[in-house]
Design a protein around this motif. Structure first.
Motif, PDB file in Angstrom:
ATOM      1  N   GLU B 658     -11.006  -5.852 -12.426  1.00 48.77           N
ATOM      2  CA  GLU B 658     -10.843  -6.364 -11.062  1.00 48.77           C
ATOM      3  C   GLU B 658      -9.514  -7.090 -10.910  1.00 48.77           C
ATOM      4  O   GLU B 658      -8.810  -6.909  -9.918  1.00 48.77           O
ATOM      5  N   GLU B 661      -6.739  -4.726 -10.799  1.00 42.54           N
ATOM      6  CA  GLU B 661      -6.681  -4.106  -9.477  1.00 42.54           C
ATOM      7  C   GLU B 661      -6.060  -5.061  -8.464  1.00 42.54           C
ATOM      8  O   GLU B 661      -5.181  -4.684  -7.681  1.00 42.54           O
ATOM      9  N   ALA B 662      -6.550  -6.316  -8.553  1.00 39.46           N
ATOM     10  CA  ALA B 662      -6.028  -7.315  -7.621  1.00 39.46           C
ATOM     11  C   ALA B 662      -4.528  -7.489  -7.823  1.00 39.46           C
ATOM     12  O   ALA B 662      -3.763  -7.566  -6.855  1.00 39.46           O
ATOM     13  N   ASN B 664      -2.470  -5.286  -9.075  1.00 37.54           N
ATOM     14  CA  ASN B 664      -1.807  -4.084  -8.541  1.00 37.54           C
ATOM     15  C   ASN B 664      -1.640  -4.198  -7.042  1.00 37.54           C
ATOM     16  O   ASN B 664      -0.556  -3.943  -6.507  1.00 37.54           O
ATOM     17  N   ASN B 665      -2.771  -4.599  -6.414  1.00 40.02           N
ATOM     18  CA  ASN B 665      -2.739  -4.718  -4.958  1.00 40.02           C
ATOM     19  C   ASN B 665      -1.704  -5.738  -4.532  1.00 40.02           C
ATOM     20  O   ASN B 665      -0.916  -5.495  -3.612  1.00 40.02           O
ATOM     21  N   LEU B 666      -1.734  -6.870  -5.285  1.00 34.85           N
ATOM     22  CA  LEU B 666      -0.815  -7.943  -4.952  1.00 34.85           C
ATOM     23  C   LEU B 666       0.628  -7.469  -5.105  1.00 34.85           C
ATOM     24  O   LEU B 666       1.461  -7.684  -4.236  1.00 34.85           O
ATOM     25  N   ARG B 668       1.699  -4.473  -5.091  1.00 40.20           N
ATOM     26  CA  ARG B 668       1.995  -3.474  -4.075  1.00 40.20           C
ATOM     27  C   ARG B 668       2.328  -4.184  -2.761  1.00 40.20           C
ATOM     28  O   ARG B 668       3.334  -3.885  -2.125  1.00 40.20           O
ATOM     29  N   SER B 669       1.443  -5.143  -2.439  1.00 36.93           N
ATOM     30  CA  SER B 669       1.673  -5.775  -1.137  1.00 36.93           C
ATOM     31  C   SER B 669       2.934  -6.634  -1.182  1.00 36.93           C
ATOM     32  O   SER B 669       3.683  -6.702  -0.223  1.00 36.93           O
TER      33      SER B 669
END
Lengths: 120, 904
Positions: B658, B661-662, B664-666, B668-669
């Motif tokens: 998790e 993923e977070a 990665n998301n972070l 990415r964003s």
């Protein structure tokens, strides 16, 4: 030769060039393909190329390299014309063979002042 | 084709190694069994025997014999050795039989090879045994012949005299030639009646018999020479152990017999005398003269009725004997009754004991007239008394010299009659206790069981013994407990009544204490094992059985103690035997311990199948000869831990996933945001620039013609556009800070500040600013960002100046101490530069110290101080980007102090 897709900038550039000397002839290209085609056809007529760094399609680096690779263009100065004045970008452009780097000014007389030493 | 294929196929099924050879000796075919037994692929078409497997020593000889025999055309056998699969040679008997056609010509030979290795060994062994037996027989015979005792051996139903030595012949009164090789009872028919039943019994039962004192005249022709022999008859066995004869040994007992006979004779005589001789009675007058005597007296002294009459005692028995009796006589003549015992010479023995009684003879006046003497032969009773005394003496010395503590109690009061030194030492007493009753001799025993036990033995006549009995005895004034193995043995008189008790005691205190210690330590160990939170079980090998198991182990394995007691270990733990039995066997064989951790297994615990996890070890215990005698199983159930850990691991994996993923998301964003800021700023810059440019061009074109208000509007457009442009430029710079992390290099801040000073030359000059900086460090940083950082700070200080004051900027640097690093919560294994940037500008309120670093936060109106509100936010971002810190506080004398911390 100016390679720039922005019509306003083309106009301002032409105004500035005319202010410097009415004898100077300006070839305006809207994109790199047009510029490359024209340069390959009549290279001798170009004394200096102004290249907008942010053209749609290819990146400024690519176009700079393509221009440099045209035979007869090796010694023609290519001056980068950009909104940005980022140090890294400038350095990279110089590394790839750009002769100068002019930040697009927001005063006509500043542009005239920048171009004068190059075009006279 | 001589033999058709079907026939050959048939041979394949025979259990023996079979082959077919042509009349010329070439082998046509070996059946499959050859290959199975020897592992060799035999080449057919060559002469027998097969070279591949025949023992090299046998090869040539077998072949020669074979060729010779097949010419004869008869059945024959050859023995030789063949190599076996296991690499050893075994003896085979090759049996050859010719197969002839109708005309009688040999078509081919059928050979069969049979393994005779074992029977060959047997034959050798039998031969060896026979030889041994023969050797024994020879030795036996030699022994007999060399013996000085007369010995003879008789064998067979007729008891033929097989062997007899030289000493034997005179006994039987035969010569060697007369006796040997003939039946015993032919030679000696006279002894058949007495000896035949004995011999028969010896042969029947195998027991040894002795016939006593057989008288033989060894010189039947000359002067009789009687000798007495004990004949010993012993069974003689054949090599199978069956009795097939007897051996007779004669022991010359003549001397003993003669001596005994003489003794018997003299004893008989003596008895006769004793029985017939009454007491001697004689009378002495007052002058000690014999007045009268009876026949016994005459016989005793060998005198007639006249000889002694009138003689004095001195005259009759001589001065030596008189010396002995004179004191007693004197007493008697003084009027006393006297009784005494004495030895006296007698014709019926060397010395006899006499009991003599003198009775004085008084007249009516009381005067002594004479003495009546009554003498009785008491030799026999005296002898008995002497021997009794001797035996008592012997008994006493036996006790005194006994190697164990021994004493003798007499009578119901348990008087200590004898106690040897060892016993006295055990009691802690000296010889003074002898003669005292036991309870007075060793009073501390009162209240202990021993006195009661002695009474019991005395009353019942039954011996009593006890091992390791504790006794409290006062030794050197101190009561001490010792342990004894002791026996109370009753002593009986001739009537069978108990008259005393013999006490033998052996001090075993050391053993008992050692045992107690051992037991205590064993118990401690057992308690320890039982209390252990680890399952412990001790097993012995083949079959593996439990000798010790603790509660925890029973609990873990889910079995009862009874199950482990009744069945072998792996039968009790049948469900896991396939997993660990071989491992345990290996531990027993190699002595290497076996360890397994968190081993998953299915165990039937209290009848329920359960999947559990065990961490356990098999630890070998070596005996004195370095063999594994026992194995300790130490088991620790980790099911719960494993389950929890698995849950944790699963949770960690899940969280990590998790988080990734977070992240990665972070990322990415973040990068999307930065890209957005970058592009947006670029694209925003264009129109803004154009607004500026066109406003400027409009001003050039119509500036002269428009009124003041219109001109002001135009100026406002220009100013707004400039401001917008600056904002965009700064946002762009801010968004780009986190890029280029990889372009760290050593930056000389001293030199950097010099360059910045040049950039700000005009402003510095205009404001008359004084800037000092000295000894600034060179540190690893991104050069452009350092430039931006210090440019912004300098620009800031030059901007927020106090009117009518020369701006002053002081920049200094030092290295943070360990304590400061700790206080500020920085990385403790990292060193830091601390750069102070102090000015004397307008400063700020303490509570705004944090706010100034926030983007777009301005403390002042735009008209008062120009700026975008990004500068210090950018500074913080740059410093953070370098793993450093920046803070601000109001200066002591006004102005602001910026503290920049950067890693060395």
């Amino acid at each position: 030769m100016l390679i720039d897709d922005d019509l306003d900038d083309q106009e301002i550039f032409v105004l500035a060039v005319e202010e410097i000397s009415s004898e100077l002839k300006c070839i305006i290209c809207h994109n790199s393909d047009e510029a490359l085609r024209q340069l390959q056809e009549n290279q001798t007529e170009v004394d200096v190329v102004f290249l907008d760094w942010n053209l749609p399609g290819s990146s400024g680096y690519e176009i700079l390299m393509q221009l440099k690779s045209i035979s007869g263009m090796e010694n023609v100065p290519i001056i980068i014309f950009s909104t940005s004045s980022d140090q890294q970008t400038m350095q990279k452009a110089f590394d790839l063979g750009a002769s100068d780097f002019i930040t697009k000014p927001n005063r006509l007389h500043l542009l005239v002042a920048s171009l004068t030493p190059i075009l006279t | 084709m001589i033999v058709s294929h079907p026939h050959l196929d048939l041979l394949q099924y025979l259990p023996n190694m079979v082959f077919i050879a042509l009349p010329d000796g070439k082998v046509l075919f070996y059946n499959k069994k050859w290959n199975q037994y020897t592992g060799a692929k035999l080449v057919e078409g060559k002469e027998w025997p097969p070279k591949e497997i025949t023992h090299p020593t046998d090869l040539r000889n077998s072949n020669t014999q074979f060729l010779k025999q097949i010419h004869k055309g008869k059945i024959f056998e050859i023995e030789n050795r063949y190599l076996q699969l296991d690499g050893t040679y075994r003896w085979f008997s090759n049996y050859f039989e010719p197969v002839k056609d109708a005309a009688g010509t040999i078509s081919f030979w059928v050979g069969t090879a049979m393994d005779i290795e074992d029977s060959k060994h047997l034959a050798t062994e039998i031969a060896n045994r026979n030889q041994q037996l023969e050797e024994i027989e020879i030795k036996f015979t030699k022994l007999i012949l060399n013996s000085s005792f007369p010995i003879a051996v008789f064998r067979g139903e007729n008891l033929i005299a097989e062997i007899a030595n030289e000493a034997y012949f005179p006994i039987v009164g035969k010569s060697k030639n007369e006796f040997l090789g003939k039946p015993l009872f032919d030679s000696l028919p006279e002894i058949k009646e007495t000896v035949a039943p004995i011999i028969e019994e010896v042969i029947r039962s195998g027991n040894t018999f002795t016939s006593d004192e057989f008288g033989v005249n060894l010189n039947p022709t000359g002067t009789a020479n009687f000798r007495y022999f004990n004949f010993i008859y012993e069974a003689v066995r054949d090599s199978n152990g069956n009795i097939n004869g007897v051996m007779t040994t004669a022991m010359d007992v003549t001397e003993q017999v003669l001596a005994r006979k003489a003794l018997e004779e003299s004893e008989a005589h003596l008895e006769l005398l004793r029985d017939t001789v009454p007491a001697m009675i004689f009378y002495l007058d007052n002058q000690q003269r014999y007045q009268s005597y009876n026949s016994t007296f005459m016989e005793w002294y060998k005198v007639d009725s006249e000889t002694a009459i009138g003689k004095t005692v001195l005259e009759f028995i001589g001065p030596d004997a008189y010396k002995k009796v004179m004191p007693q006589l004197r007493k008697a003549y003084a009027g006393q009754n006297v009784q005494y015992e004495m030895t006296a010479p007698s014709r019926i023995g060397p010395q006899r004991w006499l009991s003599i009684v003198y009775t004085p003879h008084f007249n009516t006046k009381g005067e002594i007239l004479g003495i009546i003497v009554h003498a009785t032969d008491i030799t026999k009773s005296k002898q008995i008394e002497i021997s009794l005394r001797e035996s008592e003496h012997r008994f006493r010395s036996l006790i005194e010299e006994a190697p164990v503590a021994t004493c003798l109690f007499m009578g119901p009061e348990m008087k200590v009659v004898i106690a040897n030194d060892m016993m006295l030492k055990e009691w802690g007493k000296d010889a003074s206790v002898i003669g005292k009753p036991f309870k007075d001799a060793v009073p501390e025993l009162i209240g202990q069981p021993f006195l009661g036990l002695l009474d019991q033995v005395f009353a019942t006549g039954e011996a009593y013994s006890e091992s390791a009995a504790p006794a409290t005895l006062e030794i050197d004034g101190e009561l001490q407990v010792s342990y004894y193995n002791y026996t109370y043995k009753p002593l009986f008189d001739e009537n069978g009544a108990v008259y005393g008790i013999m006490d033998m005691a052996y001090n075993v205190t050391e053993n008992v204490l050692a045992n107690q210690k051992l037991e205590a330590s064993e118990k401690e160990l057992r308690d320890l094992i039982n209390a252990s939170p680890i399952g412990i079980c001790v097993v012995t090998g083949s079959p593996i059985k439990v000798v010790e198991v603790n509660e925890r182990f029973l609990h873990i394995s889910g079995k009862t103690r009874a199950q482990y007691d009744e069945m072998p270990y792996w039968e009790t733990l049948e469900e896991v035997a396939h997993l660990f039995e071989s491992e345990m066997n290996r531990v027993f064989e190699t002595g290497n311990r076996y360890t397994t951790e968190e081993h998953k297994m299915m165990l039937i615990r209290d009848g329920i199948e359960e999947t559990i996890f065990l961490t356990f070890e098999y630890i070998p215990i070596l005996n004195a000869s370095q063999m594994v005698s026992k194995v300790i199983v130490m088991a620790f159930e980790v099911t719960h831990q494993v389950e929890i850990r698995k849950k944790i691991e699963a949770a960690v994996t899940q969280r990590t996933k998790e988080l990734a993923e977070a992240n990665n998301n972070l990322q990415r964003s973040n990068s999307a945001l930065e890209q957005f800021a970058h592009i947006a700023s670029h694209d925003l810059q264009e129109p803004v620039r154009k607004i500026s440019t066109y406003a400027n061009m409009l001003e050039i074109k119509i500036g002269e013609t428009i009124d003041g208000k219109a001109k002001m509007y135009l100026d406002k457009i220009s100013i707004s556009a400039e401001r917008m442009s600056a904002l965009i430029r700064d946002v762009l710079a801010f968004s780009e800070v986190s890029h280029h992390l990889d372009s760290m290099e050593m930056v000389d801040l001293q030199q950097l500040l010099q360059e910045i000073e040049i950039d700000f030359e005009l402003q510095i000059e205009k404001k008359g600013a004084i800037i000092t900086y000295k000894g600034l460090p060179t540190l690893p940083a991104i050069p452009t960002q350092m430039l931006q950082l210090f440019s912004n700070l300098l620009s800031n200080s030059l901007k927020y100046t106090q009117t009518n004051t020369h701006p002053r900027i002081d920049i200094s640097s030092r290295i943070l101490s360990k304590n400061e690093i700790k206080e500020k919560g920085l990385l403790e294994n990292q060193h830091y530069h601390c750069i102070t940037f102090a000015d004397n500008g307008i400063g700020f309120d303490e509570h705004q110290a944090e706010r100034i670093f926030k983007i777009f936060q301005r403390l002042h109106g735009k008209t008062e101080y120009e700026g975008t509100g990004i500068g210090l936010a950018l500074c913080r971002k740059i410093v953070y980007n370098h793993q450093g810190d920046i803070s601000a506080k109001p200066g002591q004398n006004g102005g602001a102090v910026f503290t920049i911390i950067l890693p060395i």
